[in-house]
Design a protein around this motif. Structure first.
Motif, PDB file in Angstrom:
ATOM      1  N   ASP A 204       0.951  -1.145   0.180  1.00  0.00           N
ATOM      2  CA  ASP A 204       0.075  -0.088  -0.012  1.00  0.00           C
ATOM      3  C   ASP A 204       0.894   1.463  -0.126  1.00  0.00           C
ATOM      4  O   ASP A 204       0.611   2.343  -0.466  1.00  0.00           O
ATOM      5  CB  ASP A 204      -1.122   0.020   1.377  1.00  0.00           C
ATOM      6  CG  ASP A 204      -2.068  -0.990   1.249  1.00  0.00           C
ATOM      7  OD1 ASP A 204      -2.286  -1.439  -0.029  1.00  0.00           O
ATOM      8  OD2 ASP A 204      -2.844  -1.569   2.104  1.00  0.00           O
ATOM      9  N   TYR A 205       1.900   1.227   0.704  1.00  0.00           N
ATOM     10  CA  TYR A 205       2.816   2.481   0.749  1.00  0.00           C
ATOM     11  C   TYR A 205       3.518   2.634  -0.493  1.00  0.00           C
ATOM     12  O   TYR A 205       3.420   3.747  -1.084  1.00  0.00           O
ATOM     13  CB  TYR A 205       4.138   1.953   1.725  1.00  0.00           C
ATOM     14  CG  TYR A 205       4.992   3.085   1.841  1.00  0.00           C
ATOM     15  CD1 TYR A 205       5.244   4.092   2.504  1.00  0.00           C
ATOM     16  CD2 TYR A 205       6.314   2.652   1.086  1.00  0.00           C
ATOM     17  CE1 TYR A 205       5.928   5.102   2.706  1.00  0.00           C
ATOM     18  CE2 TYR A 205       7.280   3.729   1.242  1.00  0.00           C
ATOM     19  CZ  TYR A 205       7.234   4.768   2.066  1.00  0.00           C
ATOM     20  OH  TYR A 205       8.342   5.846   2.024  1.00  0.00           O
ATOM     21  N   TYR A 206       3.839   1.825  -1.324  1.00  0.00           N
ATOM     22  CA  TYR A 206       4.450   1.817  -2.481  1.00  0.00           C
ATOM     23  C   TYR A 206       3.513   2.036  -3.426  1.00  0.00           C
ATOM     24  O   TYR A 206       3.791   2.917  -4.381  1.00  0.00           O
ATOM     25  CB  TYR A 206       5.431   0.404  -3.157  1.00  0.00           C
ATOM     26  CG  TYR A 206       6.872   0.437  -2.668  1.00  0.00           C
ATOM     27  CD1 TYR A 206       7.654   0.667  -3.394  1.00  0.00           C
ATOM     28  CD2 TYR A 206       7.064   0.439  -1.293  1.00  0.00           C
ATOM     29  CE1 TYR A 206       8.949   0.564  -2.990  1.00  0.00           C
ATOM     30  CE2 TYR A 206       8.350   0.358  -0.970  1.00  0.00           C
ATOM     31  CZ  TYR A 206       9.255   0.444  -1.579  1.00  0.00           C
ATOM     32  OH  TYR A 206      10.813   0.285  -1.363  1.00  0.00           O
ATOM     33  N   ARG A 207       2.313   1.717  -3.541  1.00  0.00           N
ATOM     34  CA  ARG A 207       1.230   2.142  -4.566  1.00  0.00           C
ATOM     35  C   ARG A 207       0.942   3.806  -4.267  1.00  0.00           C
ATOM     36  O   ARG A 207       0.728   4.337  -5.255  1.00  0.00           O
ATOM     37  CB  ARG A 207      -0.128   1.480  -4.047  1.00  0.00           C
ATOM     38  CG  ARG A 207      -1.141   1.633  -4.979  1.00  0.00           C
ATOM     39  CD  ARG A 207      -2.488   1.078  -4.763  1.00  0.00           C
ATOM     40  NE  ARG A 207      -2.369  -0.435  -4.803  1.00  0.00           N
ATOM     41  CZ  ARG A 207      -2.359  -1.254  -3.653  1.00  0.00           C
ATOM     42  NH1 ARG A 207      -2.748  -0.760  -2.339  1.00  0.00           N
ATOM     43  NH2 ARG A 207      -2.316  -2.676  -3.908  1.00  0.00           N
ATOM     44  N   ASP A 208       0.930   3.883  -2.875  1.00  0.00           N
ATOM     45  CA  ASP A 208       0.826   5.402  -2.871  1.00  0.00           C
ATOM     46  C   ASP A 208       1.931   6.496  -3.170  1.00  0.00           C
ATOM     47  O   ASP A 208       1.554   7.546  -3.903  1.00  0.00           O
ATOM     48  CB  ASP A 208       0.654   5.880  -1.094  1.00  0.00           C
ATOM     49  CG  ASP A 208       0.553   7.074  -0.994  1.00  0.00           C
ATOM     50  OD1 ASP A 208      -0.549   7.845  -1.394  1.00  0.00           O
ATOM     51  OD2 ASP A 208       1.540   7.708  -0.306  1.00  0.00           O
ATOM     52  N   LYS A 209       3.264   5.665  -2.944  1.00  0.00           N
ATOM     53  CA  LYS A 209       4.324   6.713  -3.497  1.00  0.00           C
ATOM     54  C   LYS A 209       4.360   6.742  -4.929  1.00  0.00           C
ATOM     55  O   LYS A 209       5.155   7.725  -5.555  1.00  0.00           O
ATOM     56  CB  LYS A 209       5.685   6.128  -2.757  1.00  0.00           C
ATOM     57  CG  LYS A 209       5.839   6.172  -1.352  1.00  0.00           C
ATOM     58  CD  LYS A 209       5.558   7.791  -0.951  1.00  0.00           C
ATOM     59  CE  LYS A 209       5.669   7.971   0.530  1.00  0.00           C
ATOM     60  NZ  LYS A 209       5.672   9.286   0.975  1.00  0.00           N
TER      61      LYS A 209
END
Length: 215
Positions: A204-209
Motif C-alpha cells: 500500500d505504501y509503494y502504491r501511494d508513493k
C-alpha cells in the motif's frame, strides 16, 4: 573489486518522467541477475510494484514488462555511483568505495519533468540519499530531514521544487524494523486480518508513493 555501472547509459532518465527511483550502484556480479536491469538481482522492488499495480506490471516479471510499466507510470530509474571499488564482495553500501559519482544526473533531472526523487537507501554511509544530497548537491543532512525521511528542494537547484523521499526498503530484511515503526503501528489495524501484514502495508505504501496521478 571494481564495479562499473552497466545500466546508466543504456537506460537514461526519460525527459517525460515525473518520478525517479534513485539508488547507489548494482552488485558486482550483474551477469547472474534474474533480470538485466536495476534491482534485477533480487527483484524485490519490482515484486512490490507488481503487487501494488497488478494490472500494469504482471508476473512473471520480465525486462520488457518492467520497462513498459516504467514508461506508462512516467518513472525513471538511476543510481548515484558510476564506478566504485568494494572493501568486501558484498551488496552493502558500507562496503562501497565510490570512485566516480553520477554527476550527469543533475542535468538529466533538470531537463526532465521529475517532481519527486524516491531513494532506495537513506542516511547511512554511502546510502543513496546521502551521496546525492551531501556529495552531489553539497548540502547538509539535518535532524529534520532524518525525522521526515526527506525534504523538498526549492527551485534554486533544478528550476522547480523537487521532493526528496527515502523509501521504506523493499527487502524482506526490513520487515522486522518496519513492524515496530510508528508509521506501521499507526496503520496496523488495517492489516489485522492479513497473513502478511507488514508486506501488505509496504504494498500500500509503494502504491501511494508511485501513484502517477499524484504530483
Amino acid at each position: 573489486m571494481r564495479t562499473t555501472h552497466q545500466y546508466l547509459d543504456k537506460y537514461p532518465i526519460s525527459r517525460d518522467s515525473k518520478k525517479l527511483i534513485l539508488g547507489t550502484i548494482h552488485p558486482h556480479n550483474h551477469d547472474s541477475f534474474d533480470i538485466p536491469f536495476f534491482y534485477g538481482n533480487v527483484t524485490s522492488i519490482w515484486t512490490l510494484l507488481s503487487d501494488a499495480f497488478p494490472n500494469d506490471l504482471q508476473q512473471p516479471l520480465t525486462l520488457e514488462g518492467i520497462i513498459k510499466f516504467l514508461k506508462k507510470k512516467k518513472i525513471s530509474v538511476s543510481d548515484t555511483i558510476r564506478i566504485c571499488d568494494r572493501k568486501n564482495p558484498t551488496t552493502l553500501d558500507k562496503d562501497l568505495i565510490p570512485i566516480e559519482l553520477n554527476k550527469q544526473i543533475l542535468d538529466d533531472i533538470k531537463t526532465s519533468k521529475i517532481s519527486e526523487i524516491l531513494f532506495t537507501s537513506g542516511f547511512g554511509k554511502n546510502n543513496a540519499f546521502r551521496i546525492f544530497y551531501v556529495n552531489i548537491l553539497k548540502q547538509r543532512i539535518t535532524k529534520d530531514i532524518k525525522n521526515n525521511k526527506g525534504i523538498t528542494l526549492d527551485k534554486t537547484f533544478f528550476g522547480r521544487p523537487i521532493k526528496l523521499t527515502v523509501l521504506y526498503s523493499p527487502s524482506g530484511s526490513s520487515n522486522v524494523p518496519l513492524s515496530v515503526s510508528k508509521i506501521y503501528l499507526d496503520n496496523k489495524d488495517k492489516y489485522v486480518k492479513s497473513h502478511r501484514p507488514v508486506y501488505d502495508f509496504k504494498v500500500d505504501y509503494y502504491r501511494d508513493k508511485f501513484d502517477s496521478k499524484k504530483p
